[in-house]
Enzyme design. Structure first.
Site, PDB file in Angstrom:
ATOM      1  N   LYS A 169       0.881  -1.179   0.000  1.00 49.47           N
ATOM      2  CA  LYS A 169       0.000   0.000   0.000  1.00 49.47           C
ATOM      3  C   LYS A 169       0.920   1.230   0.000  1.00 49.47           C
ATOM      4  CE  LYS A 169      -1.797   3.162   1.878  1.00 49.47           C
ATOM      5  NZ  LYS A 169      -1.631   4.562   1.366  1.00 49.47           N
ATOM      6  N   GLU A 244       9.959   1.586  10.401  1.00 52.91           N
ATOM      7  CA  GLU A 244      11.006   2.573  10.073  1.00 52.91           C
ATOM      8  C   GLU A 244      10.334   3.933  10.175  1.00 52.91           C
ATOM      9  OE1 GLU A 244      14.099   1.973   9.634  1.00 52.91           O
ATOM     10  OE2 GLU A 244      14.054  -0.192   9.400  1.00 52.91           O
ATOM     11  N   CYS A 278      14.242  10.720   5.975  1.00 51.95           N
ATOM     12  CA  CYS A 278      14.120  10.426   7.404  1.00 51.95           C
ATOM     13  C   CYS A 278      15.448  10.547   8.136  1.00 51.95           C
ATOM     14  CB  CYS A 278      13.555   9.029   7.581  1.00 51.95           C
ATOM     15  SG  CYS A 278      14.482   7.830   6.628  1.00 51.95           S
ATOM     16  N   GLU A 377      10.420  16.470  14.125  1.00 55.03           N
ATOM     17  CA  GLU A 377      10.815  16.249  12.740  1.00 55.03           C
ATOM     18  C   GLU A 377       9.998  17.168  11.841  1.00 55.03           C
ATOM     19  OE1 GLU A 377       9.484  12.654  10.748  1.00 55.03           O
ATOM     20  OE2 GLU A 377      11.530  12.354  10.052  1.00 55.03           O
TER      21      GLU A 377
HETATM   22  P1  NAP Z   1       2.659   8.713   7.085  1.00 55.49           P
HETATM   23  O1  NAP Z   1       1.655   9.777   7.022  1.00 55.49           O
HETATM   24  O2  NAP Z   1       2.862   8.011   8.356  1.00 55.49           O
HETATM   25  O3  NAP Z   1       2.270   7.688   5.920  1.00 55.49           O
HETATM   26  C1  NAP Z   1       3.051   6.570   5.581  1.00 55.49           C
HETATM   27  C2  NAP Z   1       2.159   5.532   4.928  1.00 55.49           C
HETATM   28  O4  NAP Z   1       1.207   5.075   5.881  1.00 55.49           O
HETATM   29  C3  NAP Z   1       1.342   6.048   3.748  1.00 55.49           C
HETATM   30  O5  NAP Z   1       1.176   5.007   2.815  1.00 55.49           O
HETATM   31  C4  NAP Z   1       0.014   6.384   4.404  1.00 55.49           C
HETATM   32  O6  NAP Z   1      -1.071   6.411   3.491  1.00 55.49           O
HETATM   33  C5  NAP Z   1      -0.117   5.238   5.383  1.00 55.49           C
HETATM   34  N1  NAP Z   1      -0.991   5.476   6.526  1.00 55.49           N
HETATM   35  C6  NAP Z   1      -1.410   6.657   7.028  1.00 55.49           C
HETATM   36  N2  NAP Z   1      -2.220   6.439   8.095  1.00 55.49           N
HETATM   37  C7  NAP Z   1      -2.309   5.090   8.265  1.00 55.49           C
HETATM   38  C8  NAP Z   1      -2.975   4.245   9.192  1.00 55.49           C
HETATM   39  N3  NAP Z   1      -3.738   4.735  10.175  1.00 55.49           N
HETATM   40  N4  NAP Z   1      -2.831   2.910   9.064  1.00 55.49           N
HETATM   41  C9  NAP Z   1      -2.062   2.384   8.099  1.00 55.49           C
HETATM   42  N5  NAP Z   1      -1.413   3.150   7.181  1.00 55.49           N
HETATM   43  C10 NAP Z   1      -1.523   4.484   7.271  1.00 55.49           C
HETATM   44  O7  NAP Z   1       4.092   9.249   6.647  1.00 55.49           O
HETATM   45  P2  NAP Z   1       4.470  10.120   5.389  1.00 55.49           P
HETATM   46  O8  NAP Z   1       4.051  11.514   5.640  1.00 55.49           O
HETATM   47  O9  NAP Z   1       3.991   9.446   4.139  1.00 55.49           O
HETATM   48  O10 NAP Z   1       6.063   9.993   5.389  1.00 55.49           O
HETATM   49  C11 NAP Z   1       6.861  10.818   6.150  1.00 55.49           C
HETATM   50  C12 NAP Z   1       7.317  10.115   7.418  1.00 55.49           C
HETATM   51  O11 NAP Z   1       7.974   8.906   7.092  1.00 55.49           O
HETATM   52  C13 NAP Z   1       8.349  10.919   8.155  1.00 55.49           C
HETATM   53  O12 NAP Z   1       8.060  10.902   9.536  1.00 55.49           O
HETATM   54  C14 NAP Z   1       9.644  10.185   7.903  1.00 55.49           C
HETATM   55  O13 NAP Z   1      10.644  10.327   8.855  1.00 55.49           O
HETATM   56  C15 NAP Z   1       9.176   8.784   7.830  1.00 55.49           C
HETATM   57  N6  NAP Z   1      10.165   7.980   7.093  1.00 55.49           N
HETATM   58  C16 NAP Z   1      10.947   7.103   7.793  1.00 55.49           C
HETATM   59  C17 NAP Z   1      11.913   6.374   7.129  1.00 55.49           C
HETATM   60  C18 NAP Z   1      12.803   5.401   7.849  1.00 55.49           C
HETATM   61  O14 NAP Z   1      13.389   4.567   7.179  1.00 55.49           O
HETATM   62  N7  NAP Z   1      12.944   5.477   9.150  1.00 55.49           N
HETATM   63  C19 NAP Z   1      12.070   6.522   5.770  1.00 55.49           C
HETATM   64  C20 NAP Z   1      11.275   7.434   5.105  1.00 55.49           C
HETATM   65  C21 NAP Z   1      10.302   8.152   5.779  1.00 55.49           C
HETATM   66  P3  NAP Z   1      -1.551   7.814   2.849  1.00 55.49           P
HETATM   67  O15 NAP Z   1      -0.425   8.289   2.015  1.00 55.49           O
HETATM   68  O16 NAP Z   1      -2.753   7.441   2.066  1.00 55.49           O
HETATM   69  O17 NAP Z   1      -1.851   8.725   3.991  1.00 55.49           O
END
Ligand code: NAP
Length: 469
Positions: A169, A244, A278, A377
């Site tokens: 997804k 992650e 990240c 962040e």
């Molecule tokens: P996000 O809002 O948490 O979304 C990540 C994924 O989860 C998307 O596919 C999102 O779908 C989905 N999602 C959202 N709410 C959900 C729920 N309740 N249940 C299951 N899935 C759900 O994060 P983002 O804004 O896309 O990405 C930025 C974040 O990712 C930052 O905090 C960054 O640090 C972190 N990140 C971490 C790493 C690492 O390796 N540690 C790498 C890259 C990014 P939708 O898009 O449809 O909302």
């Protein structure tokens, strides 16, 4: 306008919801395509397909599974230019970053894991007992938008090699790269049901998928808030979680280190991918006595490097933020920083007057580690400079964070290595130390659990069975 379907059970299928959502080009604000909005019934179908395919895939010899993953890699290599163009169009990162980092990263990591796979002990013996590592079942792979190809690659490569089947997804902002990857899977001829892709909202389809009783592992990359919520989902039937999550990593510049190198690393980290990484080194810790010299160098390097513009152009370094929402988040933090008393060194004007979700990269000085801009962040092009008196204090500041993803130390080699050992983070770069695609990647504390890449990555996706004979 192209309307994309879901990829379930080896076939392109209409979503049962009959609904679509738009994918926007963040540099132009134009609609690029429409993608299906999967609902719970679609998730049921995708999980059922992955579940049905699991037993045969898990029993397929490792070498055959690896041969399929080799075909995926070959497909990515063949479609590199299309992948780069898609990532630039839907994410807004520069063509240079997409072609030199985003796509090559995936190919290098896949190649490295495949190359090392024969060292993975799928079977060992302890006395008379046979210990087998095998697939766990269906893996739900939920990914963010910042590296639209590699976030998926880092999950499916180890999961498939270990014998699992997957339901992916991707993020709603960047589903087109994932759909292109599904085409590559189709062309590679993976058995039906081994790889399934559903597009749709995280809070609906993602949430339903993560809680599905037939999912054995939830592998999630994204925000710490959503990651924390997954514990409740996983608790229902004791699923394994691979998380992650976010970061707020520190770069410690030590006295007598290479200041030019520290400055370049810190500024590049907020310009590349618009700071939407990240592991970005968004806190620069500098000796109080050298603060003025550091400021001058930061300003000079920033001004000689920043080229903001159309991400498809070869000389652009900084494109737009991925979405209007993400730009608003950055704008809110610029306001918070000013209210907290931080001083703008460069940038700071906020929105750039052109179509697209552009924001000016900004460096703040006079920052203390208790300010929100030093603790939270931002996930955008914002660097904060924090002074320290002693190296012990620098280590304390670096570790005083809810996160523990990455870090860097620039300084005399022996001292820098000692500092690296004292940092509570999953990765640390010392001076020119470079990432190795087989080395584990992941975070301490609220940055996650588990490790990606290489054989450590495969380890996260196996169940362990002991057969007493
Ligand atoms: P996000 O809002 O948490 O979304 C990540 C994924 O989860 C998307 O596919 C999102 O779908 C989905 N999602 C959202 N709410 C959900 C729920 N309740 N249940 C299951 N899935 C759900 O994060 P983002 O804004 O896309 O990405 C930025 C974040 O990712 C930052 O905090 C960054 O640090 C972190 N990140 C971490 C790493 C690492 O390796 N540690 C790498 C890259 C990014 P939708 O898009 O449809 O909302």
């Amino acid at each position: 306008m192209e309307k994309h379907q879901l990829f379930i059970d080896g076939k392109w299928q209409e979503s049962l919801s009959g609904q679509f959502s738009e994918v926007i080009n963040p540099a132009t604000e134009e609609v690029l395509a429409q993608v299906s909005k999967a609902n719970a019934a679609d998730v049921e179908k995708a999980v059922a397909s992955a579940k049905a395919a699991f037993t045969a895939w898990n029993l397929t010899p490792v070498a055959e599974r690896a041969a399929y993953v080799e075909k995926l890699l070959a497909g990515i290599e063949a479609k590199q230019e299309q992948l780069v163009a898609t990532i630039v169009a839907e994410l807004g990162c520069s063509y240079t970053f997409a072609s030199q980092v985003q796509v090559p990263l995936s190919m290098n990591e896949m190649r490295a894991t495949l190359g090392a796979l024969d060292q993975f002990e799928f079977e060992t013996t302890i006395g008379d007992a046979l210990v087998i590592k095998e697939g766990a079942g269906v893996v739900a792979c939920v990914t963010p938008w910042n590296y639209p190809l590699n976030q998926i690659q880092r999950k499916i490569t180890p999961a498939l090699l270990a014998g699992n089947t997957v339901v992916v997804k991707p993020a709603s902002d960047t589903p087109l790269t994932a759909l292109l990857l599904a085409e590559i899977v189709e062309e590679a001829g993976l058995p039906a049901g081994v790889f399934n892709l559903i597009t749709g909202s995280g809070s609906e389809a993602g949430d339903y998928l993560a809680g599905h009783p037939d999912v054995a592992i939830v592998s999630f990359t994204g925000s710490t808030d959503v990651g924390k919520g997954l514990y409740t989902k996983a608790a229902n039937n004791v699923k394994k979680l691979v998380l992650e999550l976010g970061g707020k990593s520190a770069l410690i510049y030590l006295p007598e280190g290479d200041l030019d190198s520290a400055v370049k690393k810190a500024v590049d980290t907020i310009l590349n991918n618009q700071g939407q990484t990240c592991s970005a080194l968004t806190r620069l810790l500098v000796p109080k006595s050298e603060e003025e010299a550091v400021k001058e160098k930061l300003k000079a390097y920033y001004e000689s490097t920043v080229v903001i513009g159309d991400p498809t152009k070869a000389d652009t370094m900084v494109g737009p933020m991925v979405s209007a929402n993400q730009r608003q988040t950055v704008l809110d933090y610029l306001e918070i920083a000013r209210n907290e008393g931080a001083e703008v060194l460069v940038g700071g004007s906020g929105i750039i007057d052109r179509p697209g979700f552009y924001v000016e990269p900004t460096i703040f000085v006079n920052v203390s580690n208790d300010m929100r801009i030093a603790r939270e962040e931002i996930f955008g092009p914002v660097l904060v400079v924090i002074p320290y008196e002693t190296v012990e204090e620098a280590i304390e500041i670096a570790n005083d964070s809810p996160y523990g993803l990455s870090g860097a130390v620039v300084g005399p080699e022996a001292k820098a290595r000692q500092v690296a050992i004292a940092l509570r983070t999953g990765n640390v770069y010392v001076n020119d130390g470079a990432r190795n695609p087989l080395a584990p990647f992941g975070g301490y504390k609220e940055s996650g659990i588990g490790r990606e890449n290489g054989l450590y990555g495969v380890e996260d996706y196996v169940e362990i069975k002991t057969i007493f004979m």
